[in-house]
Write a protein that holds these residues in place. Sequence first.
Motif: not given
Length: 170
Positions: A26-32, A53-55, A61-63
Motif C-alpha cells: 500500500f506504499l507508493s514509490e515516493e513513500k518507500i 536492514a530492509v532486506c 517500511l510499514a512502521l
Amino acid sequence: MVACAEGIGVPRGSRMFRKALHAVAFLSEEKIAAKVNYLKKTFRWSDAEVRNAVCKVPVLLALSRDTLKRKSVFLISEMGLEPKYIAQRPRIITCSLEGRLRPRHYAVKFLKENGLLKRDSGYSAVVKLTEKAFMEKFICPHKEVVPHLSGYYAAACRGEVPTVCGTTKC
C-alpha cells in the motif's frame, strides 16, 4: 508491487519476498523512498545499511515515523548501541519498546551493575529470547540474591520505571 519489492533489494526467490510484498503493498514509490530516507536519517545508516536492514526485515517500511524515532532514541541515545549494530540486527526494531526492549534493558543493566552476570550477552540475543527463556536465564537465577527482581521486571513490562530493587538501586 513486485518491482517495488525487488527495488528495495529483496530478491524474488528469497524467503523475505512475500513479507516485502506485504510491506510495500500500500506504499507508493515516493513513500518507500521517503521511508528509506527517514530510516537513514533516524538510525544514522548508510545506503548499504538501510538496504541490508530492509532486506532482512521489510516490515520496517510499514512502521510509523513516531515508532521508528522512539526506538532510535532508545537504542542509540539511551542504550548506546551503535547504528551499525542495529543495522545488522534490524529485528530489534520490531520488538515492543515498552513490553520487551526497555524492561529487558533495565533488568540486564541492573544485573551487570551489581556483578550478577557471569558473561556479557549481546543485546540482540537478550531480546530474541522468549519471555520464559529470559526469565529462566536472567531473572530466576538471581531470586535469592535479589528477591524482588521479578516484581520489578514485571513492573517494567507494565511500563513502570523501576527505581529500587531491594536495597540496591536499579
